[in-house]
Design an enzyme around this catalytic site. Structure first.
Site, PDB file in Angstrom:
ATOM      1  N   CYS A  60       0.688  -1.142   0.042  1.00 55.02           N
ATOM      2  CA  CYS A  60      -0.205   0.025  -0.042  1.00 55.02           C
ATOM      3  C   CYS A  60       0.761   1.320  -0.096  1.00 55.02           C
ATOM      4  O   CYS A  60       0.404   2.486  -0.098  1.00 55.02           O
ATOM      5  CB  CYS A  60      -0.772  -0.072   1.245  1.00 55.02           C
ATOM      6  SG  CYS A  60      -1.977  -1.446   1.224  1.00 55.02           S
ATOM      7  N   CYS A 110     -12.987   0.709   8.379  1.00 50.57           N
ATOM      8  CA  CYS A 110     -12.216   0.243   7.357  1.00 50.57           C
ATOM      9  C   CYS A 110     -12.246   1.162   6.116  1.00 50.57           C
ATOM     10  O   CYS A 110     -13.200   1.814   5.831  1.00 50.57           O
ATOM     11  CB  CYS A 110     -12.731  -1.140   6.685  1.00 50.57           C
ATOM     12  SG  CYS A 110     -12.780  -2.472   8.044  1.00 50.57           S
ATOM     13  N   SER A 111     -11.161   1.013   5.332  1.00 51.28           N
ATOM     14  CA  SER A 111     -11.168   1.589   3.781  1.00 51.28           C
ATOM     15  C   SER A 111     -11.628   0.858   2.886  1.00 51.28           C
ATOM     16  O   SER A 111     -11.271  -0.167   3.179  1.00 51.28           O
ATOM     17  CB  SER A 111      -9.805   2.435   3.626  1.00 51.28           C
ATOM     18  OG  SER A 111      -8.793   1.464   3.769  1.00 51.28           O
ATOM     19  N   ILE A 147     -12.151  -0.983  -0.977  1.00 51.57           N
ATOM     20  CA  ILE A 147     -11.580  -1.530  -2.241  1.00 51.57           C
ATOM     21  C   ILE A 147     -12.194  -0.621  -3.302  1.00 51.57           C
ATOM     22  O   ILE A 147     -13.456  -0.344  -3.471  1.00 51.57           O
ATOM     23  CB  ILE A 147     -12.083  -2.942  -2.303  1.00 51.57           C
ATOM     24  CG1 ILE A 147     -11.164  -3.735  -1.271  1.00 51.57           C
ATOM     25  CG2 ILE A 147     -11.710  -3.582  -3.807  1.00 51.57           C
ATOM     26  CD1 ILE A 147     -11.611  -5.366  -1.203  1.00 51.57           C
ATOM     27  N   LYS A 190     -10.271   6.481   4.111  1.00 48.30           N
ATOM     28  CA  LYS A 190     -11.548   5.915   4.591  1.00 48.30           C
ATOM     29  C   LYS A 190     -12.789   6.219   3.681  1.00 48.30           C
ATOM     30  O   LYS A 190     -13.442   5.567   3.426  1.00 48.30           O
ATOM     31  CB  LYS A 190     -11.826   6.495   5.896  1.00 48.30           C
ATOM     32  CG  LYS A 190     -13.334   6.096   6.492  1.00 48.30           C
ATOM     33  CD  LYS A 190     -13.391   4.904   6.690  1.00 48.30           C
ATOM     34  CE  LYS A 190     -15.016   4.497   6.725  1.00 48.30           C
ATOM     35  NZ  LYS A 190     -15.664   4.393   5.527  1.00 48.30           N
ATOM     36  N   HIS A 217      -9.294   3.982  -1.023  1.00 49.40           N
ATOM     37  CA  HIS A 217      -7.894   3.281  -0.901  1.00 49.40           C
ATOM     38  C   HIS A 217      -7.274   2.373  -1.861  1.00 49.40           C
ATOM     39  O   HIS A 217      -7.374   1.117  -1.976  1.00 49.40           O
ATOM     40  CB  HIS A 217      -7.862   2.612   0.356  1.00 49.40           C
ATOM     41  CG  HIS A 217      -6.449   1.989   0.852  1.00 49.40           C
ATOM     42  ND1 HIS A 217      -5.420   2.468   0.460  1.00 49.40           N
ATOM     43  CD2 HIS A 217      -6.162   1.079   1.728  1.00 49.40           C
ATOM     44  CE1 HIS A 217      -4.106   1.853   0.953  1.00 49.40           C
ATOM     45  NE2 HIS A 217      -4.767   0.887   1.672  1.00 49.40           N
TER      46      HIS A 217
END
Lengths: 398, 128
Positions: free
Chosen positions: A98, A221-222, A224, A342, A346
């Protein structure tokens, strides 16, 4: 002691390098339904070159984590060089999970600072939505130790869930004290032109979202997604001629153990601290001198740990930034100014480049409704894995 | 084949101990100590017993017979591992709970570590 061979590096930090500036920057809107990796990569590259006012560059660096696994396409350097009619320009791909985007930027910065090239185009790109969520999760897990984490059943959400459980327990923190990080990110995404999610959320709605891996909930969570962002770097006359050049004052990259379980302290991001110290030392600045911080807020608990690793909050108290709303655009520690990982999204290999483009917009004063008042200096921190690679860059307006 | 391979029973796994700093690592280090960099390493066998550091549920079907939780375990010998955990629905894990495990060998891949709460030890603690 019989030690593995050590390499002496007496010139690190002492060699005189050229000043390097960002002279062009662009990012496409983060999305979930991109149809072409090629198109994703080309669009911001063309716009960044136009923004820089140049047609050719001396080098091209592409950051991507797993284009081959997500789309079947490797070898992005010549693919992009060909599409941009830049051949026979030297072109490379850089991968650091990442942190691929900011690592590509770091390599390009070194190339220009060293005098090897006068100008370099950097593009970060990732197209994740072509595969199912389960397959994407498996691919992303490759950022961890495959044999001794992934093969033992770990996913990235799972690793962060175990980390969060310990953070909450060891520091006596409640979920309600971490979730405001997500609320702030969504608040900033509403007016962010390139964000994936442009919706505000309430704290209660975030706390009521479904459990993904206990104690992590969906809004911790961020997402997909697909995205790409580009920057043109230049030195010397080329940079001096630019009216809105943003100068790279400091750069630091550091690594830590590959496996999360090998850390001597589970609740400390050692590489983040070291990378930031290196970058700030080279910039001759203090972390408090920054006007904004684009940091790797992939999970709410990571946001707290990053703020602590940078020295902005004491150990175990990074959550206070969220609860006290220090992180708002007009607060003392603005973060995630366009929605962060977020809410902006991402797209892993592109994320670091989005952060750098956003910091550039802030320092140019072109952030519109998301503008941090009087922004002159920015710290950009990007993470690969659970902190195995960290890249930090310090940017300053002319 | 090494002595460790000949004596494999799943309750012990291969690791290394640094002669200079004493650091124990599972899996075995290939070149040098992770902590001090010394290349003076000796092969050891490490018992798969220790305590829970953390855990989480893993998404999957409730009816999946191989369903497991993900855990972090610090072995009594020192190293920490990421492991699969079989949890009885009635058991309540906690940080510091005693656990024991077994390494399951697989063709063409590294072994998998399967752990469960050490019920006997929990009962002994309860009785005490």
């Amino acid at each position: 002691m019989r030690q593995a061979a050590a390499v002496e590096t007496p010139n690190v930090g002492k060699v005189v390098m050229r000043d390097v500036a960002i002279i062009g920057a662009s990012a496409v809107q983060v999305q979930k339904r991109a149809t072409s990796l090629r198109e994703l990569a080309v669009l911001p590259s063309v716009t960044a070159l136009a923004d820089a006012g140049v047609e050719r560059v001396d080098g091209l660096v592409v950051g991507t984590m797993a284009s081959g696994e997500f789309t079947g396409q490797h070898h992005l350097g010549p693919l992009l060089a060909d599409e941009l009619h830049l051949t026979p320009v030297p072109a490379f791909r850089v991968e650091a999970a990442c942190a691929s985007g900011s690592s590509a930027f770091h390599v390009a910065h070194m190339a220009v600072a060293s005098g090897m090239y006068d100008s370099v185009l950097v593009t970060g790109v990732e197209m994740m939505s072509r595969v199912s969520g389960a397959v994407a999760s498996r691919i992303l897990a490759g950022a961890a130790d495959f044999e001794y984490e992934v093969e033992q059943g770990a996913t990235f959400v799972g690793l962060n869930a175990m980390l969060m459980r310990r953070y909450l327990r060891d520091f006596g923190v409640s979920h309600e004290q971490l979730m405001p990080f997500a609320v702030n990110a969504h608040r900033n995404s509403v007016t962010s032109g390139h964000a994936l999610m442009r919706n505000s959320i309430s704290l209660q709605a975030a706390l009521d979202s479904r459990v993904v891996a206990d104690p992590i909930r969906l809004y911790d969570c961020s997402p997909i997604c697909d995205g790409a962002a580009s920057i043109v770097l230049a030195a010397g006359d080329l940079a001096e001629r630019s009216d809105d050049a943003i100068w790279i004052r400091g750069a630091g990259v550091a690594t830590d153990t590959m496996s999360f379980h090998d850390r001597s302290d589970l609740l400390s991001l050692g590489a983040s601290r070291i990378a930031a110290e290196r970058a700030l030392d080279r910039a001759r600045m203090r972390v408090q001198d920054m006007d904004l911080y684009e940091i790797h807020d992939a999970f709410t608990v990571m946001t707290a740990l990053v703020l602590e690793s940078l020295g902005l909050y004491p150990r175990g108290e990074g959550w206070r930034a969220a609860v006290d709303d220090d992180i708002a655009l007009d607060g003392p520690v603005p973060i995630s100014t366009f929605g962060g990982l977020k809410a902006r999204g991402h797209p892993v290999g592109a994320t670091g480049m989005y952060q750098l483009v956003e910091a550039t917009m802030q320092l140019r004063g072109t952030a519109g409704a998301n503008q941090v008042p009087n922004a002159r200096r920015a710290l950009v921190q990007n993470m690969g894995g659970t902190g195995s690679t960290i890249a930090v860059h310090i940017l300053e307006a002319t | 084949m090494t002595d460790i391979d000949n004596n494999f029973d799943g309750r012990l796994v291969a690791g290394t101990r640094c002669v200079d700093c004493g650091h124990v690592r599972v899996p075995a280090r290939l070149h040098c100590c992770q902590r001090c960099g010394s290349v003076a390493l000796i092969d050891i066998r490490v018992p798969l017993q220790g305590v829970f550091e953390s855990w989480t549920s893993v998404p999957g079907s409730e009816s999946d017979p191989d369903r497991f939780a993900l855990g972090l375990v610090t072995l009594d010998a020192g190293p920490m591992l990421t492991v699969r955990v079989r949890l009885d629905p009635l058991q309540q894990p906690y940080v510091g709970a005693p656990v024991s495990g077994r390494a399951v060998r697989r063709a063409g891949a590294v072994e998998q570590f399967w752990f469960e709460l050490a019920v006997d030890e929990l009962e002994q603690r309860g009785a005490a």
